[in-house]
Design a protein around this motif. Sequence first.
Motif, PDB file in Angstrom:
ATOM      1  N   LYS A 121      36.030  43.713  48.755  1.00  0.00           N
ATOM      2  CA  LYS A 121      36.935  44.480  47.896  1.00  0.00           C
ATOM      3  C   LYS A 121      37.278  43.718  46.622  1.00  0.00           C
ATOM      4  N   TYR A 122      37.693  42.440  46.751  1.00  0.00           N
ATOM      5  CA  TYR A 122      38.096  41.747  45.529  1.00  0.00           C
ATOM      6  C   TYR A 122      36.905  41.249  44.718  1.00  0.00           C
ATOM      7  N   VAL A 123      35.785  40.991  45.369  1.00  0.00           N
ATOM      8  CA  VAL A 123      34.584  40.594  44.626  1.00  0.00           C
ATOM      9  C   VAL A 123      34.047  41.769  43.812  1.00  0.00           C
ATOM     10  N   GLU A 124      33.972  42.942  44.418  1.00  0.00           N
ATOM     11  CA  GLU A 124      33.476  44.107  43.687  1.00  0.00           C
ATOM     12  C   GLU A 124      34.431  44.493  42.565  1.00  0.00           C
ATOM     13  N   ALA A 125      35.734  44.296  42.762  1.00  0.00           N
ATOM     14  CA  ALA A 125      36.701  44.588  41.699  1.00  0.00           C
ATOM     15  C   ALA A 125      36.481  43.681  40.495  1.00  0.00           C
ATOM     16  N   ALA A 126      35.923  42.491  40.745  1.00  0.00           N
ATOM     17  CA  ALA A 126      35.634  41.548  39.659  1.00  0.00           C
ATOM     18  C   ALA A 126      34.216  41.713  39.126  1.00  0.00           C
ATOM     19  N   GLY A 127      33.497  42.743  39.613  1.00  0.00           N
ATOM     20  CA  GLY A 127      32.159  43.008  39.118  1.00  0.00           C
ATOM     21  C   GLY A 127      31.056  42.356  39.921  1.00  0.00           C
ATOM     22  N   GLY A 128      31.407  41.613  40.962  1.00  0.00           N
ATOM     23  CA  GLY A 128      30.410  40.896  41.746  1.00  0.00           C
ATOM     24  C   GLY A 128      29.848  41.726  42.880  1.00  0.00           C
ATOM     25  N   ARG A 129      29.192  41.055  43.815  1.00  0.00           N
ATOM     26  CA  ARG A 129      28.506  41.784  44.878  1.00  0.00           C
ATOM     27  C   ARG A 129      28.302  40.906  46.103  1.00  0.00           C
ATOM     28  N   SER A 133      26.406  33.350  57.890  1.00  0.00           N
ATOM     29  CA  SER A 133      27.499  33.667  56.971  1.00  0.00           C
ATOM     30  C   SER A 133      27.047  34.717  55.975  1.00  0.00           C
ATOM     31  N   TYR A 134      27.990  35.560  55.566  1.00  0.00           N
ATOM     32  CA  TYR A 134      27.738  36.473  54.453  1.00  0.00           C
ATOM     33  C   TYR A 134      28.180  35.781  53.163  1.00  0.00           C
ATOM     34  N   ARG A 135      27.410  35.989  52.099  1.00  0.00           N
ATOM     35  CA  ARG A 135      27.697  35.345  50.819  1.00  0.00           C
ATOM     36  C   ARG A 135      27.952  36.407  49.750  1.00  0.00           C
ATOM     37  N   PHE A 136      28.969  36.143  48.942  1.00  0.00           N
ATOM     38  CA  PHE A 136      29.345  37.013  47.833  1.00  0.00           C
ATOM     39  C   PHE A 136      29.397  36.170  46.566  1.00  0.00           C
ATOM     40  N   THR A 137      29.048  36.763  45.425  1.00  0.00           N
ATOM     41  CA  THR A 137      29.144  36.022  44.161  1.00  0.00           C
ATOM     42  C   THR A 137      29.660  36.916  43.039  1.00  0.00           C
ATOM     43  N   VAL A 138      30.282  36.255  42.068  1.00  0.00           N
ATOM     44  CA  VAL A 138      30.707  36.874  40.815  1.00  0.00           C
ATOM     45  C   VAL A 138      30.246  35.957  39.694  1.00  0.00           C
ATOM     46  N   THR A 139      29.586  36.506  38.677  1.00  0.00           N
ATOM     47  CA  THR A 139      29.175  35.693  37.537  1.00  0.00           C
ATOM     48  C   THR A 139      30.219  35.756  36.424  1.00  0.00           C
ATOM     49  N   ARG A 140      30.091  34.832  35.496  1.00  0.00           N
ATOM     50  CA  ARG A 140      31.011  34.806  34.342  1.00  0.00           C
ATOM     51  C   ARG A 140      30.971  36.133  33.586  1.00  0.00           C
ATOM     52  N   ASP A 141      29.770  36.674  33.333  1.00  0.00           N
ATOM     53  CA  ASP A 141      29.654  37.914  32.573  1.00  0.00           C
ATOM     54  C   ASP A 141      30.280  39.089  33.318  1.00  0.00           C
ATOM     55  N   GLU A 142      30.079  39.132  34.635  1.00  0.00           N
ATOM     56  CA  GLU A 142      30.682  40.204  35.435  1.00  0.00           C
ATOM     57  C   GLU A 142      32.197  40.117  35.384  1.00  0.00           C
ATOM     58  N   LYS A 147      36.770  41.694  59.291  1.00  0.00           N
ATOM     59  CA  LYS A 147      37.989  41.914  58.515  1.00  0.00           C
ATOM     60  C   LYS A 147      37.945  41.112  57.218  1.00  0.00           C
ATOM     61  N   SER A 148      37.546  39.848  57.311  1.00  0.00           N
ATOM     62  CA  SER A 148      37.436  39.014  56.118  1.00  0.00           C
ATOM     63  C   SER A 148      36.342  39.534  55.197  1.00  0.00           C
ATOM     64  N   ARG A 149      35.251  39.955  55.779  1.00  0.00           N
ATOM     65  CA  ARG A 149      34.140  40.469  54.969  1.00  0.00           C
ATOM     66  C   ARG A 149      34.586  41.666  54.137  1.00  0.00           C
ATOM     67  N   ARG A 150      35.352  42.584  54.732  1.00  0.00           N
ATOM     68  CA  ARG A 150      35.834  43.756  53.988  1.00  0.00           C
ATOM     69  C   ARG A 150      36.769  43.339  52.865  1.00  0.00           C
ATOM     70  N   ALA A 151      37.655  42.394  53.153  1.00  0.00           N
ATOM     71  CA  ALA A 151      38.611  41.947  52.136  1.00  0.00           C
ATOM     72  C   ALA A 151      37.893  41.266  50.971  1.00  0.00           C
ATOM     73  N   ILE A 152      36.927  40.417  51.289  1.00  0.00           N
ATOM     74  CA  ILE A 152      36.185  39.722  50.240  1.00  0.00           C
ATOM     75  C   ILE A 152      35.390  40.721  49.399  1.00  0.00           C
ATOM     76  N   GLY A 194      47.247  41.696  50.802  1.00  0.00           N
ATOM     77  CA  GLY A 194      46.461  41.537  49.584  1.00  0.00           C
ATOM     78  C   GLY A 194      46.611  40.180  48.938  1.00  0.00           C
ATOM     79  N   TYR A 195      47.237  39.221  49.628  1.00  0.00           N
ATOM     80  CA  TYR A 195      47.426  37.887  49.057  1.00  0.00           C
ATOM     81  C   TYR A 195      46.096  37.174  48.818  1.00  0.00           C
ATOM     82  N   SER A 196      45.134  37.381  49.705  1.00  0.00           N
ATOM     83  CA  SER A 196      43.857  36.692  49.548  1.00  0.00           C
ATOM     84  C   SER A 196      43.167  37.100  48.257  1.00  0.00           C
ATOM     85  N   GLY A 197      43.166  38.390  47.959  1.00  0.00           N
ATOM     86  CA  GLY A 197      42.556  38.855  46.727  1.00  0.00           C
ATOM     87  C   GLY A 197      43.294  38.374  45.492  1.00  0.00           C
TER      88      GLY A 197
END
Length: 218
Positions: free
Chosen positions: A164-172, A190-199, A157-162, A125-128
């Motif tokens: 997890k921590y992106v969704e925990a921060a409200g992102g997608r 590449s797969y792309r994930f984002t988190v906004t300031r409001d999220e 494997k990286s996609r699942r880890a990302i 869980g260090y990456s998250g």
Amino acid sequence: MSTEPRASLFPHEVTTDRLRLVAADTESVDPFELYEHCREGAPNVGEVTRYLTWEPYGTVNGAFEFLETCESDFESGEAAHYAVFAGVDEPEAGEFVGMAGLGPDWDRRLATLGTWLRKPFWGRGYSGERARALMRVAFDRLDLEAVAVTCHAENEKSRRAIRKYVEAAGGREEGLLRNHTRYRDGVADSYRFTVTRDEWAEHLGTGDEADSETDEGG
């Protein structure tokens, strides 16, 4: 002449419950140690770099040049490259874990995060934990509006880890970007994930008090 540390755009050090992220240069990271972990033929280096954009070093000079680039980018505000070390309460306290980066696109008010970890530290869980800390830097210190993360389309494997921590921060996860990134073996999707300031503010912005940063010791 003042002996006070010069103010920096990025924090010189970021700490979490289990990690220390220190601005990477030839003083904070032993170039010879970095070379031993990242050289051609090093243990597990093929697995570590399989989905990364850089190749193992052919000579120790490659490690020196990389760390010099890290220092230059940090000072110019181009990017923050951090050496990741195990925290004081971890079994391998003080040991070099890997690298983490934050690259701002000031015009778009966007930060892109990246990391690689040595294989013995996978699955903890260090990456998250690193990502949450650098999201806080992006939003609270740099006043940016969004954070993005991408990974090689085949790196499940990286996609699942990302995710997890992106969704925990409200992102997608936003989707697949075709022919997006030049990797070692050519251009790939590449797969792309984002988190906004409001999220972030809604999900994590008032927590994570254990994460801290300092401008000293850079």
